[in-house]
Design a protein around this motif. Structure first.
Motif, PDB file in Angstrom:
ATOM      1  N   UNK A  33       0.844  -1.189   0.000  1.00  0.00           N
ATOM      2  CA  UNK A  33       0.000   0.000   0.000  1.00  0.00           C
ATOM      3  C   UNK A  33       0.881   1.242   0.000  1.00  0.00           C
ATOM      4  N   UNK A  34       0.293   2.392  -0.292  1.00  0.00           N
ATOM      5  CA  UNK A  34       1.088   3.618  -0.402  1.00  0.00           C
ATOM      6  C   UNK A  34       1.772   3.983   0.912  1.00  0.00           C
TER       7      UNK A  34
ATOM      8  N   UNK B 181     -12.126  15.536  -4.952  1.00  0.00           N
ATOM      9  CA  UNK B 181     -10.958  15.004  -4.257  1.00  0.00           C
ATOM     10  C   UNK B 181      -9.848  14.552  -5.192  1.00  0.00           C
ATOM     11  N   UNK B 182     -10.147  14.496  -6.484  1.00  0.00           N
ATOM     12  CA  UNK B 182      -9.177  13.991  -7.469  1.00  0.00           C
ATOM     13  C   UNK B 182      -8.727  12.579  -7.092  1.00  0.00           C
ATOM     14  N   UNK B 183      -9.675  11.783  -6.657  1.00  0.00           N
ATOM     15  CA  UNK B 183      -9.390  10.400  -6.258  1.00  0.00           C
ATOM     16  C   UNK B 183     -10.482   9.493  -6.789  1.00  0.00           C
ATOM     17  N   UNK B 184     -10.112   8.237  -7.039  1.00  0.00           N
ATOM     18  CA  UNK B 184     -11.085   7.231  -7.458  1.00  0.00           C
ATOM     19  C   UNK B 184     -11.258   6.211  -6.336  1.00  0.00           C
ATOM     20  N   UNK B 185     -12.519   5.850  -6.078  1.00  0.00           N
ATOM     21  CA  UNK B 185     -12.830   4.904  -5.019  1.00  0.00           C
ATOM     22  C   UNK B 185     -13.550   3.684  -5.586  1.00  0.00           C
ATOM     23  N   UNK B 186     -13.369   2.563  -4.916  1.00  0.00           N
ATOM     24  CA  UNK B 186     -14.103   1.338  -5.228  1.00  0.00           C
ATOM     25  C   UNK B 186     -14.948   0.969  -4.025  1.00  0.00           C
ATOM     26  N   UNK B 187     -16.196   0.586  -4.284  1.00  0.00           N
ATOM     27  CA  UNK B 187     -17.104   0.193  -3.212  1.00  0.00           C
ATOM     28  C   UNK B 187     -17.128  -1.332  -3.114  1.00  0.00           C
TER      29      UNK B 187
ATOM     30  N   UNK C  36      -5.012   3.996  -4.298  1.00  0.00           N
ATOM     31  CA  UNK C  36      -3.685   3.847  -3.687  1.00  0.00           C
ATOM     32  C   UNK C  36      -3.751   3.333  -2.255  1.00  0.00           C
ATOM     33  N   UNK C  37      -4.967   3.036  -1.778  1.00  0.00           N
ATOM     34  CA  UNK C  37      -5.210   2.462  -0.454  1.00  0.00           C
ATOM     35  C   UNK C  37      -4.842   3.410   0.687  1.00  0.00           C
ATOM     36  N   UNK C  38      -4.694   4.691   0.398  1.00  0.00           N
ATOM     37  CA  UNK C  38      -4.396   5.654   1.456  1.00  0.00           C
ATOM     38  C   UNK C  38      -5.659   6.064   2.214  1.00  0.00           C
ATOM     39  N   UNK C  39      -6.825   5.853   1.603  1.00  0.00           N
ATOM     40  CA  UNK C  39      -8.097   6.215   2.241  1.00  0.00           C
ATOM     41  C   UNK C  39      -9.028   5.015   2.213  1.00  0.00           C
ATOM     42  N   UNK C  40      -9.591   4.700   3.359  1.00  0.00           N
ATOM     43  CA  UNK C  40     -10.663   3.704   3.415  1.00  0.00           C
ATOM     44  C   UNK C  40     -11.804   4.289   4.238  1.00  0.00           C
ATOM     45  N   UNK C  41     -12.987   4.197   3.692  1.00  0.00           N
ATOM     46  CA  UNK C  41     -14.167   4.719   4.369  1.00  0.00           C
ATOM     47  C   UNK C  41     -15.055   3.529   4.723  1.00  0.00           C
ATOM     48  N   UNK C  42     -15.045   3.175   6.002  1.00  0.00           N
ATOM     49  CA  UNK C  42     -15.806   2.014   6.465  1.00  0.00           C
ATOM     50  C   UNK C  42     -17.231   2.428   6.803  1.00  0.00           C
TER      51      UNK C  42
ATOM     52  N   UNK D  60      -7.547   7.693   7.002  1.00  0.00           N
ATOM     53  CA  UNK D  60      -6.485   8.083   6.080  1.00  0.00           C
ATOM     54  C   UNK D  60      -5.149   7.591   6.632  1.00  0.00           C
ATOM     55  N   UNK D  61      -4.375   6.900   5.797  1.00  0.00           N
ATOM     56  CA  UNK D  61      -3.077   6.356   6.175  1.00  0.00           C
ATOM     57  C   UNK D  61      -1.994   6.978   5.312  1.00  0.00           C
ATOM     58  N   UNK D  62      -1.014   7.628   5.958  1.00  0.00           N
ATOM     59  CA  UNK D  62       0.097   8.256   5.258  1.00  0.00           C
ATOM     60  C   UNK D  62       1.408   7.664   5.765  1.00  0.00           C
ATOM     61  N   UNK D  63       2.429   7.597   4.920  1.00  0.00           N
ATOM     62  CA  UNK D  63       3.731   7.103   5.386  1.00  0.00           C
ATOM     63  C   UNK D  63       4.447   8.127   6.249  1.00  0.00           C
ATOM     64  N   UNK D  64       5.243   7.659   7.207  1.00  0.00           N
ATOM     65  CA  UNK D  64       6.023   8.558   8.046  1.00  0.00           C
ATOM     66  C   UNK D  64       5.158   9.404   8.953  1.00  0.00           C
ATOM     67  N   UNK D  65       5.749  10.477   9.489  1.00  0.00           N
ATOM     68  CA  UNK D  65       5.031  11.385  10.385  1.00  0.00           C
ATOM     69  C   UNK D  65       4.413  12.513   9.568  1.00  0.00           C
ATOM     70  N   UNK D  66       3.121  12.389   9.286  1.00  0.00           N
ATOM     71  CA  UNK D  66       2.399  13.386   8.484  1.00  0.00           C
ATOM     72  C   UNK D  66       1.014  13.609   9.093  1.00  0.00           C
ATOM     73  N   UNK D  67       1.001  14.054  10.337  1.00  0.00           N
ATOM     74  CA  UNK D  67      -0.256  14.200  11.063  1.00  0.00           C
ATOM     75  C   UNK D  67      -1.154  15.258  10.422  1.00  0.00           C
ATOM     76  N   UNK D  68      -0.603  16.427  10.153  1.00  0.00           N
ATOM     77  CA  UNK D  68      -1.408  17.503   9.559  1.00  0.00           C
ATOM     78  C   UNK D  68      -1.905  17.130   8.183  1.00  0.00           C
ATOM     79  N   UNK D  69      -1.023  16.553   7.366  1.00  0.00           N
ATOM     80  CA  UNK D  69      -1.384  16.207   5.991  1.00  0.00           C
ATOM     81  C   UNK D  69      -2.490  15.155   5.967  1.00  0.00           C
ATOM     82  N   UNK D  70      -2.368  14.135   6.825  1.00  0.00           N
ATOM     83  CA  UNK D  70      -3.383  13.079   6.873  1.00  0.00           C
ATOM     84  C   UNK D  70      -4.718  13.633   7.362  1.00  0.00           C
TER      85      UNK D  70
END
Length: 365
Positions: free
Chosen positions: A12-13, A69-75, A113-119, A130-140
Motif C-alpha cells: 500500500x502507499x 478530491x481527485x481520487x477514485x474509489x471502489x465500493x 492507492x489504499x491511502x483512504x478507506x471509508x468504512x 487516512x493512512x500516510x507514510x512517516x510522520x504526516x499528522x497535519x497532511x493526513x
C-alpha cells in the motif's frame, strides 16, 4: 477496481517508507467517526437501515470524489468478500476487525492507492480513515477533513451543540477523531524503557497499543500511539499533542539507538546480521520470529549498518508474513506448520527479489 486487486497487492502507499522521521514512524493514521441523523447506531439498527445508510454514503462519495478530491474509489460489500479475504484486508490495515466481523451490513470504500478507506456500518455509520507514510499528522488530517466536509454537505450528521459528534461508543463522542502514529521502537524496547514511557503517555491522555490497535500485541517492536480523549479538546489540540509526544518519543528512541551503538557495537551488529541471515535462509519461521528479524534488519538499515535492503520491502514483508495473506498467496488453507514453512519461503524470495531490483536500479544506463 475489484476486491481482488486490493487482496493481491501486498504493498500500500503507506508502506513506501517516505515521510518525515520514516526511520522510526512507519505511518500516520487519522480516523473520524460519524453517524447519520435519524438512524439508530449499528449496534441496534436493522439490515434495511444499514442498506439505506450504505447507499447514501456510497452515492455521495462516489459521485463527488473524482472532481472534488481527485481520487477514485471502489465500493466493496464485506459480505461479498471471503473470510480469508476479510482477514487480508485487516492485515493491510484497510478495514478493522470489527467491520470484518460484520459481513451482512458492512462495506468499505477504498481509494486506488489504499491511502483512504471509508468504512460503512462498522461501530459507527461512517469511519473515515487516512493512512500516510512517516510522520504526516497535519497532511493526513487535511485529507480526512476534506472527505468529511464533502460528506457533511450532503448527509445529515448526528451532532449536538454541547457534546459534538454523537457516536456509538461515548469515548469517541466530541470530535470523533482518533489520530495515531505507528512507530518502530526497538532500542527503547531493548533497553526496557517502554513500560515507563507507556505509563507517562497514559497520564497525558494518550494510549499505546499493538500493531493492529486495541487488544493487539506490539509485534516486531511496533507500537501505535494515539489520543484517548475526543471530548473537551479541539481537533487542533489533539493533533498538536500527538505531534509533541511523538517527537519526544522519537528523540528518546534515537538516544537509545546511539547508546546501543556506543556501548556494544559488535554485539549489536552481530545480532542484526544474524537476523538478516535468518530471513535470507531459514526454512521455517513463525510470525513472532519473522517480526523480530524484520525489526532487527529495519534497525540495521536505519543506523547505517545494513545497506542492501530496501525499507519498503520490509514494510511489505510485515503484511504478507501474516496468516491471512500467506494463505491467500498460497491459494489454499494452511495449518500452522505449513504457514511457518511458506512464510520462510516468501520472505527469502522477496528479499532476493528486492536485492535484484536494487542492483538493477543501480546499474549505469
Amino acid at each position: 477496481m475489484s476486491v481482488d486487486n486490493f487482496l493481491d497487492n501486498s504493498r500500500s502507499s503507506w508502506m513506501e517508507g517516505e515521510g518525515e522521521h520514516s526511520d522510526i514512524v512507519m505511518s500516520t493514521r487519522i480516523r473520524l467517526a460519524r453517524n447519520l441523523n435519524g438512524f439508530r447506531f449499528p449496534l441496534a439498527f436493522t439490515e434495511d437501515e444499514a442498506h439505506k445508510i450504505d447507499q447514501s454514503v456510497s452515492a455521495t462519495l462516489l459521485d463527488a470524489a473524482d472532481e472534488a478530491l481527485q481520487m477514485k474509489f471502489s465500493s466493496i460489500q464485506i459480505k461479498d468478500v471471503s473470510e480469508l479475504g476479510r482477514q487480508v484486508l485487516v492485515e493491510k490495515h484497510l478495514i478493522s476487525p470489527k467491520l470484518a466481523n460484520s459481513p451482512n451490513t458492512g462495506s468499505v470504500l477504498l481509494s486506488e492507492d489504499e491511502s483512504v478507506s471509508l468504512m460503512v456500518n462498522e461501530e459507527d455509520h461512517i469511519r473515515i480513515q487516512c493512512l500516510f507514510p512517516g510522520l504526516q499528522i497535519e497532511e493526513a488530517y487535511k485529507r480526512a477533513d476534506n472527505i468529511d466536509r464533502l460528506l457533511e454537505k450532503e448527509l445529515p450528521y448526528a451532532f449536538d451543540e454541547q457534546f459534538g459528534y454523537l457516536t456509538s461508543c461515548p469515548t469517541n463522542t466530541g470530535t470523533g477523531l482518533r489520530a495515531s502514529v505507528m512507530m518502530h521502537l526497538p532500542a527503547l524496547t531493548k533497553t526496557k524503557q517502554m513500560n515507563r514511557i507507556v505509563t507517562i503517555i497514559s497520564r497525558l491522555g494518550m494510549v499505546v497499543r499493538g500493531i493492529y490497535g486495541e487488544g493487539s500485541e506490539a509485534l516486531g517492536n511496533v507500537y501505535q500511539v494515539s489520543n484517548q480523549t475526543t471530548l473537551g479538546k479541539t481537533e487542533e489540540d489533539i493533533l498538536a499533542d500527538l505531534q509533541s509526544i511523538t517527537e519526544q518519543i522519537i528523540q528518546k528512541e534515537r538516544e537509545a539507538r546511539d547508546a546501543l551503538l556506543k556501548h556494544s557495537p559488535n554485539t549489536l551488529e552481530d545480532r542484526l546480521y544474524r537476523s538478516l541471515g535468518t530471513l535470507s535462509y531459514a526454512r521455517l519461521m513463525t510470525t513472532e520470529e519473522a517480526a523480530r528479524c524484520l525489526s532487527d534488519v529495519r534497525l540495521g538499515i536505519d543506523i547505517g549498518l545494513i545497506q542492501d535492503v530496501d525499507m519498503s520491502i520490509l514494510n511489505e514483508c510485515m503484511v504478507f508474513m501474516q496468516p491471512g495473506f500467506l494463505q491467500k498467496y498460497a491459494g489454499t488453507t494452511l495449518n500452522a506448520s505449513e504457514r511457518d514453512m511458506f512464510r520462510a519461503k516468501l520472505l527469502r524470495e522477496r528479499l532476493q527479489k528486492g536485492e535484484k531490483e536494487k542492483t538493477k536500479g543501480e546499474e549505469p544506463a
